[in-house]
Design a protein around this motif. Structure first.
Motif, PDB file in Angstrom:
ATOM      1  N   UNK D  64       0.858  -1.185   0.000  1.00  0.00           N
ATOM      2  CA  UNK D  64       0.000   0.000   0.000  1.00  0.00           C
ATOM      3  C   UNK D  64       0.887   1.225   0.000  1.00  0.00           C
ATOM      4  N   UNK D  65       0.669   2.094  -0.957  1.00  0.00           N
ATOM      5  CA  UNK D  65       1.572   3.217  -1.108  1.00  0.00           C
ATOM      6  C   UNK D  65       0.815   4.527  -1.076  1.00  0.00           C
ATOM      7  N   UNK D  66       1.128   5.349  -0.113  1.00  0.00           N
ATOM      8  CA  UNK D  66       0.567   6.690  -0.096  1.00  0.00           C
ATOM      9  C   UNK D  66       1.658   7.632  -0.575  1.00  0.00           C
ATOM     10  N   UNK D  67       1.493   8.127  -1.793  1.00  0.00           N
ATOM     11  CA  UNK D  67       2.454   9.086  -2.307  1.00  0.00           C
ATOM     12  C   UNK D  67       1.685  10.210  -2.981  1.00  0.00           C
ATOM     13  N   UNK D  68       2.390  11.095  -3.649  1.00  0.00           N
ATOM     14  CA  UNK D  68       1.696  12.250  -4.224  1.00  0.00           C
ATOM     15  C   UNK D  68       0.767  11.819  -5.350  1.00  0.00           C
ATOM     16  N   UNK D  69       1.182  10.770  -6.030  1.00  0.00           N
ATOM     17  CA  UNK D  69       0.313  10.221  -7.080  1.00  0.00           C
ATOM     18  C   UNK D  69      -1.017   9.756  -6.464  1.00  0.00           C
ATOM     19  N   UNK D  70      -0.898   9.009  -5.390  1.00  0.00           N
ATOM     20  CA  UNK D  70      -2.105   8.578  -4.672  1.00  0.00           C
ATOM     21  C   UNK D  70      -2.943   9.780  -4.259  1.00  0.00           C
ATOM     22  N   UNK D  71      -2.250  10.765  -3.687  1.00  0.00           N
ATOM     23  CA  UNK D  71      -2.996  11.915  -3.187  1.00  0.00           C
ATOM     24  C   UNK D  71      -3.690  12.671  -4.301  1.00  0.00           C
ATOM     25  N   UNK D  72      -3.023  12.736  -5.445  1.00  0.00           N
ATOM     26  CA  UNK D  72      -3.658  13.424  -6.572  1.00  0.00           C
ATOM     27  C   UNK D  72      -4.982  12.738  -6.916  1.00  0.00           C
ATOM     28  N   UNK D  73      -4.932  11.437  -7.030  1.00  0.00           N
ATOM     29  CA  UNK D  73      -6.164  10.747  -7.410  1.00  0.00           C
ATOM     30  C   UNK D  73      -7.175  10.748  -6.270  1.00  0.00           C
ATOM     31  N   UNK D  74      -6.663  10.728  -5.024  1.00  0.00           N
ATOM     32  CA  UNK D  74      -7.609  10.845  -3.928  1.00  0.00           C
ATOM     33  C   UNK D  74      -8.392  12.149  -4.058  1.00  0.00           C
ATOM     34  N   UNK D 112     -13.372   2.302  -2.595  1.00  0.00           N
ATOM     35  CA  UNK D 112     -12.751   1.317  -3.475  1.00  0.00           C
ATOM     36  C   UNK D 112     -11.750   1.970  -4.409  1.00  0.00           C
ATOM     37  N   UNK D 113     -12.118   3.104  -4.971  1.00  0.00           N
ATOM     38  CA  UNK D 113     -11.203   3.785  -5.896  1.00  0.00           C
ATOM     39  C   UNK D 113      -9.944   4.228  -5.166  1.00  0.00           C
ATOM     40  N   UNK D 114     -10.133   4.751  -3.937  1.00  0.00           N
ATOM     41  CA  UNK D 114      -8.961   5.232  -3.204  1.00  0.00           C
ATOM     42  C   UNK D 114      -8.017   4.080  -2.908  1.00  0.00           C
ATOM     43  N   UNK D 115      -8.594   2.923  -2.648  1.00  0.00           N
ATOM     44  CA  UNK D 115      -7.732   1.763  -2.399  1.00  0.00           C
ATOM     45  C   UNK D 115      -7.029   1.352  -3.683  1.00  0.00           C
ATOM     46  N   UNK D 116      -7.775   1.414  -4.790  1.00  0.00           N
ATOM     47  CA  UNK D 116      -7.160   1.028  -6.068  1.00  0.00           C
ATOM     48  C   UNK D 116      -5.924   1.858  -6.368  1.00  0.00           C
ATOM     49  N   UNK D 117      -6.061   3.154  -6.190  1.00  0.00           N
ATOM     50  CA  UNK D 117      -4.948   4.000  -6.624  1.00  0.00           C
ATOM     51  C   UNK D 117      -3.761   3.855  -5.691  1.00  0.00           C
ATOM     52  N   UNK D 118      -4.035   3.580  -4.418  1.00  0.00           N
ATOM     53  CA  UNK D 118      -2.909   3.483  -3.493  1.00  0.00           C
ATOM     54  C   UNK D 118      -2.287   2.099  -3.508  1.00  0.00           C
TER      55      UNK D 118
END
Lengths: 102, 170, 502, 475, 345
Positions: D64-74, D112-118
């Motif tokens: 599970x990765x929380x990075x800026x990419x994740x945050x952008x999509x979040x 679900x989407x937030x989990x997908x992106x992270x």
């Protein structure tokens, strides 16, 4: 000696049968069943890979468990949907569901 | 032919036959029962692969719950003449296309798998405490997926109730 | 003076006007008109100020403004004018100002009409003052949608419905712009590769030495894109239908300035950035230009609708511009720019007159009229002025343009030029026949109720007619300006010979 | 490990459960209140994500990765959900007593989407994907008395389940080839050199499975039906967010799990993208139902976004992210207008939009501007997005793709303008003004300003996307 | 005495290997023998049980029950068996014959399979599976399918209704059944039934998990479709539910399977909550028989005492009472375990 290939081929065969069912069957429930066949095929793959490629870790089995859980949820929602559409149309035949042009 | 192969062939033959019965039967109830046999066949495959826990999960969830649900739904939407409940598509094109596609996928994947040399790891000893290992993974690295799956199940239950009840008052 | 962002002010005034109009309640029609008139007038005055303030001796880009805009694309909000864009900027404001008056009598949905019109004027102006490719293209496409809406909402359905006309015009222009955009992006990407940093600045990109095959390819794309806008044969089909369907103001702006963006683009971007490509493809352009002149001229002979006649004649005239551009020398390009200015004021005047006539009589058919000079002398003056300018009579600004082009082009394409000059004869035939049919002859009593130009209706005639005459009689006022710009441009691209494609 | 970075997911899950519970506890007539709760809660989570935008952490050995990419999509998912909650305030009456559940399903889909992106791992991706998809099965069929809606739900179920199966098979082959499911480890395990055929088959199946989710041709067959039949807010969410989620996975998958493939997956995707753009736009041309037209157009839009992945360079990826976000504003804006009209007129046929400019100038203007943005007309956001995308494509050598894409985008103007034409010159069936509630008009204003602002001044967002894609090692 | 059966099995294996069989085949033969023994025991057991049930019901209803054949009528069931075996095998027309015939077989096979993991004494499980409890639940869930098959194949509305009721009920009660067992699993930390029995040395789990036992017992009653939860075969409404069309031998198989399940469920309860085969003085395998029979008597007592529960009450009882209770039990057990660990530490 039975190896990974054999099991993967078993999975592939099941997958193909399911795929055929999805295309050839018209009863919505039958299509759902065909999809279940495909998911089972995937599970065979996962467990076999787990056994032959990575016997120590249980990633494949874990994946298969998630697939089973999700499939159960999917089926329950799917059947509820089919029942609700049956109530409206008195049919579960996909060919009858053409209010919108395909 | 040694015992290993015999067992594998028997189980896979059984599974595939049952799967074919699922798609070939014209009677949806028989399809569903054949589906149960397929599930059991897959469970046997799991046992054969040393994944006993998973085999039991397969039986419990698929054969015991999913299949029963399916049969239940079939009975709710049943037509009087069971022999025509599971028709194949009347359009020959779609039918042949489906068959062709399935064959292509099977042959294509089969070739791809056949021509692949897998990482040459020996099929080592089976982990005895699979349940423990799975639990470690589930509540360790995969805890997010685990929690998501929990929510997913809740969602499915609520969703199924809502959909099946339709516009009726709760 | 030097610190004041005069170009931005000229650009933003109509937009401000449009916003103001959107805020005003729809009933306040007179204030809406007043806002439109004031903002275009202010813009016109500012551009005149730029004209007088421009230092011809120094030349080059002046009144430069630049604000970094999108860092990673190398885009900056960069404006500036030189001898090529300045006449066209002036032209835009002249026509824009007149167009507001030409449509003074619009009755329905006044608010939408003037808001869209002001947006349109602003967009056109932007393309001429932008010195950044991205900003240029931004303004280039901004104009399409207001035009579409104006056509379908206020246009007229005669031979073709206004919806059809609007859609045809829009789609043609947009498809052209798609090619253009591909070319622009490719240019940008290649430029970045060669420069090492992203830049959209025209000046910077002009310094890049693009490979010749690349230049040819991109120039072909540009020629297609700009050519469509310029109604280059055989991509001209939208033009007559579009004009016919469009309301007066749109026809004026469209024929007067919008088309010129094509020519301007071919010179500013095509020639400056891709000189080798331009020279290579030039003979093909020249041949197509001849197609414009002759083909459109011949079609014109058979037209009966006034707007179609002017429409096809403008296609025909654009042939001269193309010929000038294709010859790639100082004189011919001077002529092409001059011709663009000249044709702009002429066509706008023509359409303004037709618009007035149509508004009064509800017909545009040449055969329906006759002897209108009796009832409407002022209108007749306008028609005559525009018509004579159209056939390039000495004393009008058009003569200067055409003459210069022929002089410049003759050295390059002897045969083509001679054939093109023959186009003047065709022009003379249909223009004179039309003028004669409409204006002269016996007085026809069914047109007695028509009212002549008066009050605000006179503004377009005075402004545009004045420009025709001033430019024609005192050509050096504009010619020197143009010359300073074109001269620098040619110096920048260096010497080279035309041809290679055949 | 800083587990507080998982707070957004936890908060959305908790919010969903809370909304579900409260919705059941409240009496039927006051269930509208859960809407406010959902909106406020989502806004709070959004603020939280933005405040922590720059904080990064890798959880569970890369799973599970929380990075800026994740945050952008979040941010993307949350703002899309927020806008849709706002714009659907009147539509929700059609759901009767089940409004509370509707909100919670939407929230679960968002989760679900937030989990997908992270997710940095196939298993987690799969579970997130299914959480999203199964929520959408229910949501698509949420108009219980409506035949189209039930049909849409069923079709979505079948196609969704099929695509999941295909995706899973692909995942199993990838797992077989690399003996791991974690992206970062996959790339290490595969090494370099020519790929095994099974891995290629797996990748193709992954593309196909996710292709269903982004409705890329030839996996688009049922998209229009689903989009037309589903409740309009759901359609809007489906088209902007679920697509973006699938793209986020595709990008992470290809750039972090398969960075060194010798197999030219770019070309495969390029062909898919081209087909998607062409067929999506051409089939949209003859549509007479605006909702269905938007459905076809969203197929085409998916093709454009795919171009960014085809290019897989800095411009392309920036364009992908940029376009995905602007697509939220433009498409939700368009759907908000469709929703408002549908609530008033009962359907979304083109005739219902006739004369809208007189009845509701604001709606007509927003719809026109949003659709033009989708068509890529400057100075609207869509143009800037397409510029990035095709700059990337040309830089990567796909000039032909840029040709097709831009040409088709200009052709798409035709069907968009048809709607504008109906709105501006059509005769209206009714004359009275069409009033929109405050929440809807707020959403409309946000969409409008977003669309215009991103187009006129794309700098800030492009800076943000640059940060977000910095996690991938690209040239 | 204690190790009688285990020793017997061991001796048999050794003897077989002496005969020249490889260990694998020897094991296989032993397995077959074991299963045969189980089936025989089950059959005999059922004979006794049927008699017992009739006697118990007679006692409850203040009558004598069977009393003609043999002392206390103890040969009555044998006579009944002969009657059933010799009856004409009727298959109604319009049935799905294949399914009609396979349903009872499927049912009995599944029921017998349940015995594989139950430790019938010290070291006396057929398969000492490390996930034995889970095996029991999984395989037990298959019985539903047999009932569905029977109900559907009969082509009779009562059969179908009965089957659907049975399935709804069984699926609903499977959840509290499984949940109630989790408490025990949490305490022992194992799914192995032998380990669970071993863990009950000082205390039986009935002391630690009374709520779980009650939940289990109620859910099991419903799983078995026994009164007061015998809605699916309520005679007054559905004649005999899914079994309506079955006669003779086939019907006997269902009957057999039902009682087999009863024994299995009771044996599991004895194993999980009452210390399994543990007990003083007597051999282990006798202890489990005693405990199982006592539990079965309780089942019978309940059946003949309580009135039948309405279908909707039955369903809502599971979902609204049993499941929450069993969940709370899990939570309390977890908390308790943590506290216990903390104290010990």
């Amino acid at each position: 000696m039975i190896g990974l290939n054999h099991y993967l081929l078993l999975g592939t065969a099941l997958f193909g049968i399911g795929l055929y069912g999805v295309f050839a069957k018209r009863n919505a429930i039958a299509i759902l069943m065909s999809v279940e066949l495909m998911l089972n095929a995937v599970n065979v793959n996962f467990v076999a890979i787990n056994r032959f490629v990575q016997p120590a870790a249980s990633l494949g089995q874990l994946f298969a468990i998630f697939v089973i859980v999700v499939a159960a949820a999917e089926v329950s929602v799917g059947l509820a949907l089919i029942i609700s559409i049956y109530r409206q149309r008195r049919s579960v035949n996909l060919d009858d569901f053409n209010l919108m042009k395909w | 032919m040694n015992l290993d192969q015999l067992v594998f062939l028997a189980i896979s033959g059984f599974t595939i036959t049952a799967a074919l019965a699922v798609v070939w039967s014209r009677n949806i109830v028989r399809s569903a029962l054949a589906l149960i046999l397929t599930f059991l066949g897959v469970a046997l495959t799991f046992f054969n692969l040393g994944a006993g826990f998973l085999g039991l999960v397969q039986i419990l969830v698929y054969a015991g719950a999913v299949a029963v649900l399916i049969i239940f739904a079939i009975m709710l939407v049943m037509k009087p003449d069971p022999g025509t409940t599971n028709p194949t598509t009347p359009s020959r094109d779609t039918h042949y296309l489906g068959g062709l596609l399935a064959w292509l996928v099977v042959i294509g994947l089969g070739l791809a798998i056949g021509f692949t040399t897998w990482p040459s790891l020996p099929a080592g000893p089976v982990d005895d405490d699979a349940v423990g290992a799975l639990a470690q993974l589930l509540l360790g690295n995969y805890v997010v997926a685990f929690e998501a799956a929990a929510i997913l199940l809740l969602l499915a239950v609520v969703g199924a109730i809502i959909l099946a009840k339709g516009a009726d008052k709760i | 003076m030097s610190d004041f962002p005069i170009l931005s002010a000229a650009l933003l005034l109509p937009i401000l006007g449009a916003l103001l109009i959107m805020i005003l309640p729809p009933r306040q029609e007179s204030s809406i008109r007043a806002v439109a008139a004031v903002s275009t007038l202010a813009s016109l005055l500012l551009s005149l100020g730029v004209c007088f303030g421009y230092d011809q001796a120094k030349g080059g880009m002046q009144f430069v403004e630049s604000i970094p805009w999108v860092r990673d694309l190398g885009v900056s909000y960069a404006l500036g004018v030189d001898g090529i864009s300045l006449p066209l900027l002036l032209l835009t404001n002249l026509i824009g100002f007149s167009a507001v008056y030409a449509s003074w009598h619009t009755e329905e949905r006044v608010k939408e009409f003037f808001a869209l019109l002001l947006l349109l004027i602003s967009g056109v102006m932007g393309t001429f003052v932008a010195t950044d490719l991205f900003i240029f293209f931004l303004f280039y496409e901004v104009v399409v949608i207001p035009i579409y809406l104006l056509v379908i909402m206020f246009g007229s359905s005669k031979r073709v419905t206004k919806e059809y006309a609007g859609m045809k015009l829009t789609i043609y222009l947009l498809i052209g712009s798609a090619f253009l955009l591909v070319g622009l992006i490719a240019l940008f990407v290649k430029g970045q590769a060669l420069l090492g940093f992203p830049s959209m600045d025209i000046g910077t990109l002009a310094g890049v030495d693009f490979p010749v095959t690349f230049q040819i390819f991109i120039y072909c794309l540009m020629a297609f894109g700009f050519g469509t806008l310029l109604s280059m044969f055989p991509f001209h089909a939208w033009s007559p239908d579009g004009y016919a369907g469009a309301p007066t103001a749109v026809s004026m702006i469209h024929a007067g300035v919008l088309k010129k963006i094509g020519g301007y683009g071919l010179i500013r971007i095509g020639l400056l950035l891709l000189p080798a490509g331009a020279r290579y493809v030039a003979p093909l352009i020249a041949i197509l230009a001849l197609g414009n002149v002759v083909y459109a001229g011949i079609i014109c002979l058979n037209q009966r609708d006034l707007k179609y006649i002017v429409g096809y004649s403008s296609v025909s005239h654009m042939g001269y511009v193309l010929l000038g551009i294709a010859s790639v020398n100082l004189i011919s390009i001077n002529g092409a720019v001059m011709m663009m200015f000249a044709h702009g004021v002429m066509a706008a005047l023509f359409f303004a007159m037709i618009g007035h006539l149509y508004q009064q009589s509800h017909t545009r058919n040449v055969g329906d009229f006759g002897g209108l000079a009796h009832q409407m002398p002022r209108l007749a003056v306008g028609f005559m002025l525009a018509g004579l300018a159209s056939l390039g009579l000495p004393g009008t600004v058009n003569f200067i343009g055409e003459f210069t082009i022929f002089v410049g082009a003759f050295g390059v394409y002897n045969l083509l030029t001679i054939l093109a000059i023959s186009g003047i004869v065709i022009t003379a035939v249909y223009i004179l026949r039309t003028l004669g049919g409409v204006l002269f002859g016996p007085r026809r009593s069914e047109w007695d109720h028509l009212q002549d130009l008066r009050g605000v209706d006179l503004v377009p005639l005075l402004v545009l007619g004045g420009a025709i005459l001033v430019g024609g009689i005192l050509p050096f006022t504009i010619m020197d300006l143009i010359n300073s710009g074109v001269g620098q441009l040619l110096v920048q691209i260096g010497p080279g010979s035309v041809g290679g494609i055949f | 490990m800083s587990y507080e970075l998982l707070a957004p997911e936890i908060a959305v899950a908790a919010l969903g459960l809370l909304v579900l519970a409260i919705g059941l506890l409240l009496p039927a007539h006051s269930r509208k209140a859960v809407g406010y709760l959902a909106v406020l809660g989502l806004a709070a989570v959004l603020v939280l994500v933005i405040a922590n935008f720059n904080r990064e952490a890798v959880f569970f050995a890369g799973v599970y990765q929380v990075d800026k990419y994740t945050n952008f999509f979040r941010i993307l998912f949350l703002s899309a959900a927020l806008l849709i909650f706002m714009m659907s305030s009147r539509y929700n009456h059609l759901f009767g007593e089940r409004q509370g559940e509707w909100f919670s399903f939407m929230l679960f889909a968002t989760l679900g989407m937030m989990i997908m992106v992270a997710a940095g791992d196939l298993i987690t991706v799969y579970v997130g994907l299914e959480l999203m998809t199964i929520s959408f099965y229910v949501l698509s069929a949420y108009l219980f008395d409506d035949r189209l809606s039930a049909e849409a739900g069923l079709k979505y179920l079948i196609i969704g389940a099929l695509s999941s199966a295909v995706l899973l098979f692909g995942m199993s082959l990838v797992y077989a080839s690399s003996a791991t499911t974690v992206f970062t480890e996959i790339s290490g395990a595969l090494g370099s050199g020519p790929e095994q055929p099974a891995l290629l088959a797996g990748i193709v199946m992954l593309i196909a499975g996710l292709g269903f989710k982004i409705s890329a041709v030839p996996f688009h067959m049922w998209t229009p039906d689903i989009y037309q039949g589903a409740p309009t807010p759901v359609t809007a969410y489906l088209s902007v967010a679920s697509k973006a989620a699938a793209f986020s996975v595709l990008v992470r998958l290809f750039l972090s799990a398969f960075p060194g493939l010798s197999f030219d997956w770019h070309l495969v995707l390029a062909v898919l993208a081209a087909l998607t753009i062409v067929i999506g736009n051409l089939t949209a041309l003859p549509q007479t139902n605006v909702k269905r037209m938007l459905a076809y157009s969203s197929i085409a839009q998916a093709g454009y976004i795919l171009v960014g992945l085809v290019a897989a360079n800095s411009y392309g990826l920036k364009g992908l992210l940029f376009y995905a976000l602007l697509y939220v504003f433009s498409n939700v804006g368009a759907f908000a207008v469709v929703t408002a009209v549908e609530v008033e007129e009962g359907d979304a046929e083109l005739e219902s939009f006739s004369g809208l400019s007189r009845r509701a100038p604001m709606l007509a203007a927003v719809l026109t501007i949003c659709m033009l943005s989708l068509a890529g007309i400057p100075p609207l956001a869509g143009f800037a997005g397409k510029f990035y995308l095709f700059a990337g494509a040309i830089q990567a050598g796909y000039l032909w793709l840029a040709f097709i894409g831009l040409l088709m985008s200009m052709i798409s103007v035709y069907y968009y303008l048809n709607v504008a034409k109906a709105m501006y010159i059509g005769a209206s069936r009714r004359e009275e003004r069409l009033l929109v509630p405050t929440s809807v008009s707020t959403a409309l204003w946000i969409c409008l300003l977003g669309t215009v602002f991103l187009g006129v001044y794309p700098g800030p967002l492009s800076g943000l996307t640059e940060l977000a894609i910095a996690i991938f090692s690209i040239g | 005495m204690e190790n009688l059966i285990v020793d017997l099995a061991r001796a048999l294996t050794t003897w077989l290997q002496h005969l020249g069989l490889s260990p694998f085949w020897a094991d296989l033969v032993l397995l077959v023998l074991q299963w045969t023994a189980i089936v025989l025991i089950i059959t005999l057991n059922v004979l006794i049980l049927v008699w017992l049930e009739r006697k118990v019901s007679g006692f409850m209803q203040q009558r004598l029950g069977p009393n003609r054949l043999g002392p206390f009528g103890c040969f009555q069931t044998i006579a009944d068996t002969f009657k059933l075996l010799t009856k004409e095998d009727i298959i109604p027309s319009q049935t799905d014959r294949l399914i009609f015939k396979t349903a009872p077989m499927f049912f009995i096979i599944v029921s017998v399979l349940l015995y594989a993991v139950i430790p019938m004494g010290q070291d006396m499980a057929v398969v000492d599976l490390n996930i034995g409890l889970f095996y029991f639940i999984s395989v037990g869930s298959l019985t539903t399918i047999a009932i569905l098959m029977a109900g559907w194949a009969s082509n009779n509305k009562w059969s179908l209704l009965g089957a659907m009721r049975a399935v709804a009920q069984m699926i609903s009660y499977e959840i509290p059944l499984a949940f109630s067992l989790l408490g025990v699993v949490m305490i022992t930390g194992s799914l192995n039934l032998s380990a669970i029995v071993a863990a009950q040395h000082p205390f039986w789990f009935i002391i630690l998990q009374p709520v779980a036992f009650v939940t289990y017992f109620i859910a099991a009653t419903a799983e078995l479709n026994r009164g007061p939860f015998d809605m699916p075969e309520a005679e007054q409404e559905l004649t005999a539910g899914a079994y309506t069309e079955y006669t003779g031998m086939r019907w006997a198989l269902f009957f057999l399977a039902e009682y087999t399940n009863l024994v299995a469920v009771s044996a599991l309860a004895a194993t999980l909550f009452f210390g399994g085969w543990q007990g003083p003085w007597l051999p282990s395998w006798i202890w489990i028989i005693i405990k199982t029979y006592l539990l079965m008597l309780v089942f019978m007592w309940l059946k003949w005492t309580l009135p039948r529960i309405r279908m909707d009450h039955l369903m809502s009882f599971s979902w609204k009472v049993l499941i929450p209770v069993s969940l709370i039990n899990i939570v309390i057990t977890g908390v308790g375990l943590e506290i216990f660990k903390g104290m010990r530490w």
